[in-house]
Design a protein around this motif. Structure first.
Motif, PDB file in Angstrom:
ATOM      1  N   ASN A 107      11.648 -75.077 -53.925  1.00 31.59           N
ATOM      2  CA  ASN A 107      10.022 -73.645 -54.108  1.00 31.59           C
ATOM      3  C   ASN A 107      10.060 -73.619 -52.561  1.00 31.59           C
ATOM      4  N   ALA A 108       9.501 -74.426 -51.847  1.00 35.64           N
ATOM      5  CA  ALA A 108       8.771 -74.344 -50.685  1.00 35.64           C
ATOM      6  C   ALA A 108       9.572 -74.171 -49.765  1.00 35.64           C
ATOM      7  N   ALA A 109      10.566 -74.510 -49.877  1.00 36.27           N
ATOM      8  CA  ALA A 109      11.897 -74.106 -48.271  1.00 36.27           C
ATOM      9  C   ALA A 109      12.146 -71.854 -49.317  1.00 36.27           C
ATOM     10  N   ALA A 110      11.662 -72.255 -50.533  1.00 36.91           N
ATOM     11  CA  ALA A 110      11.845 -70.428 -50.109  1.00 36.91           C
ATOM     12  C   ALA A 110      10.911 -69.192 -50.337  1.00 36.91           C
ATOM     13  N   ALA A 119      14.323 -63.787 -46.199  1.00 44.36           N
ATOM     14  CA  ALA A 119      14.411 -63.275 -47.733  1.00 44.36           C
ATOM     15  C   ALA A 119      12.883 -62.249 -47.101  1.00 44.36           C
ATOM     16  N   GLN A 120      12.504 -62.568 -46.519  1.00 44.51           N
ATOM     17  CA  GLN A 120      11.141 -61.589 -46.418  1.00 44.51           C
ATOM     18  C   GLN A 120      11.707 -60.089 -47.213  1.00 44.51           C
ATOM     19  N   SER A 224      18.959 -62.032 -62.101  1.00 44.90           N
ATOM     20  CA  SER A 224      19.089 -60.768 -61.172  1.00 44.90           C
ATOM     21  C   SER A 224      18.472 -60.867 -59.821  1.00 44.90           C
ATOM     22  N   PRO A 225      18.517 -61.734 -59.292  1.00 39.84           N
ATOM     23  CA  PRO A 225      18.409 -61.902 -57.359  1.00 39.84           C
ATOM     24  C   PRO A 225      18.781 -61.134 -56.730  1.00 39.84           C
ATOM     25  N   GLN A 226      17.940 -60.300 -55.514  1.00 39.91           N
ATOM     26  CA  GLN A 226      18.392 -59.811 -54.612  1.00 39.91           C
ATOM     27  C   GLN A 226      19.258 -59.950 -53.613  1.00 39.91           C
ATOM     28  N   ARG A 227      18.556 -60.919 -53.251  1.00 39.55           N
ATOM     29  CA  ARG A 227      19.719 -62.460 -52.364  1.00 39.55           C
ATOM     30  C   ARG A 227      20.127 -63.751 -52.443  1.00 39.55           C
ATOM     31  N   ILE A 228      20.942 -64.777 -52.050  1.00 37.36           N
ATOM     32  CA  ILE A 228      20.547 -65.839 -52.173  1.00 37.36           C
ATOM     33  C   ILE A 228      20.784 -65.951 -50.734  1.00 37.36           C
ATOM     34  N   VAL A 229      19.969 -67.386 -50.775  1.00 35.60           N
ATOM     35  CA  VAL A 229      19.555 -68.135 -49.669  1.00 35.60           C
ATOM     36  C   VAL A 229      20.609 -69.285 -49.821  1.00 35.60           C
ATOM     37  N   LEU A 230      21.229 -69.754 -48.979  1.00 39.53           N
ATOM     38  CA  LEU A 230      21.747 -70.683 -49.539  1.00 39.53           C
ATOM     39  C   LEU A 230      22.382 -72.084 -48.293  1.00 39.53           C
ATOM     40  N   GLY A 231      21.385 -72.861 -48.884  1.00 40.94           N
ATOM     41  CA  GLY A 231      21.197 -73.688 -47.421  1.00 40.94           C
ATOM     42  C   GLY A 231      21.987 -75.147 -47.754  1.00 40.94           C
ATOM     43  N   GLY A 232      21.651 -76.225 -46.955  1.00 45.15           N
ATOM     44  CA  GLY A 232      22.215 -77.734 -47.101  1.00 45.15           C
ATOM     45  C   GLY A 232      23.342 -78.013 -45.988  1.00 45.15           C
ATOM     46  N   GLY A 233      23.445 -79.125 -45.732  1.00 47.70           N
ATOM     47  CA  GLY A 233      23.484 -79.917 -45.097  1.00 47.70           C
ATOM     48  C   GLY A 233      25.107 -79.628 -45.328  1.00 47.70           C
TER      49      GLY A 233
END
Length: 282
Positions: A107-110, A119-120, A224-233
């Motif tokens: 949640n912090a990273a979001a 996600a701006q 129904s997200p407008q975008r998905i930010v996918l990260g991690g190693g």
């Protein structure tokens, strides 16, 4: 802007920082050992960077993020036994004498990506990380996701064809939940080596994209997200992005439009910058 402190608390290290955003960040790292030793070293970092007006913490979990709860700021049922039922926010607050904002690391990273990154200008999006575990968070209608506790997206169940993939899963709680099938330790356990050593044409990556797409398809249909930010190693393997996107489109089968799946613009600093953003809310 206020000068705030931030902690991205992970299972192997704490990333500590002071600043007000990406342009003035001062960062240090502390290994995650026992709570007493880790907190002592963390507090020493912040005492060397005084004054700070507030603290933001994004923590591994599960945690209690409810400010109205008697156990607000605690790490709760974590597999890291030394940290179970530990009053994390309270220990930092008492040592530094400052107010503390506390949430999950994802949640912090979001929040960091919302304020400064990918996600701006959105109000409903997901932030997912795939590494030692799988975690998810984000916003719905402009608010970070909370309920009785917080999302545990890595522990959803996804279809597991045991003939195609006989690996039983690595999650100590659920075996073959999404995290148990697709996190970095699962890749290592299934194939006998870490993902960083597997070639691009290894079948591990098609299977990984398959499991991630199954989870993402479910979250798309639910939130129904407008975008998905996918990260991690694990997503350091850049070829996964188009593979996951294509498999999500295939799974949705034209019923709803697939949102864009993108890497975090803040990269490896998303979590600690998100903790800065949490501190700025106080």
């Amino acid at each position: 802007m206020p000068h705030v402190g931030a902690i991205e608390a992970g299972g192997t290290k704490f990333v500590c920082a002071v600043g007000s955003g990406p342009d003035d960040l001062q960062v240090g790292e502390v290994p995650t050992t026992t709570p007493e030793e880790t907190i002592q070293r963390t507090v020493a970092f912040f005492k060397a960077h005084q004054p700070i007006s507030a603290m933001g913490i994004g923590s591994f979990g599960p945690i209690d993020p409810n400010p109205g709860s008697a156990t607000f700021g605690y790490i709760t049922a974590t597999p890291k036994l030394a940290w179970r039922n530990f009053n994390f926010a309270g220990a930092i607050r008492d040592a530094l004498g400052t107010d503390v904002a506390f949430d999950t690391d994802v949640n912090a990273a979001a929040l960091g990506e919302f304020r400064w990154g990918a996600a701006q200008h959105l109000d409903t999006f997901l932030y997912l990380t795939v590494g030692t575990g799988i975690g998810g968070g984000g916003m719905v209608n402009g608010r970070l996701m909370h309920g009785r506790t917080h999302p545990e997206m890595g522990h959803i169940r996804v279809p597991h064809d045991r003939e195609q993939d006989p690996f039983p899963g690595s999650c100590p709680y659920h075996g073959d939940c999404l995290e148990g099938l697709a996190c970095a330790p699962a890749i290592r356990a299934r194939w006998g080596q870490g993902g960083e050593t597997l070639p691009d044409d290894h079948p591990a990556w098609d299977l990984e994209a398959h499991y991630l797409a199954l989870g993402i398809q479910s979250w798309i249909c639910t939130l129904s997200p407008q975008r998905i930010v996918l990260g991690g190693g694990v997503l350091g393997r850049q070829k996964l992005y188009p593979m996951v996107q294509a498999k999500v489109v295939e799974l949705l089968n034209g019923y709803v439009e697939a949102p864009e799946i993108v890497p975090p613009l803040l990269g490896s600093r998303a979590g600690v910058l998100g903790a800065i953003a949490l501190g700025l809310t106080l």
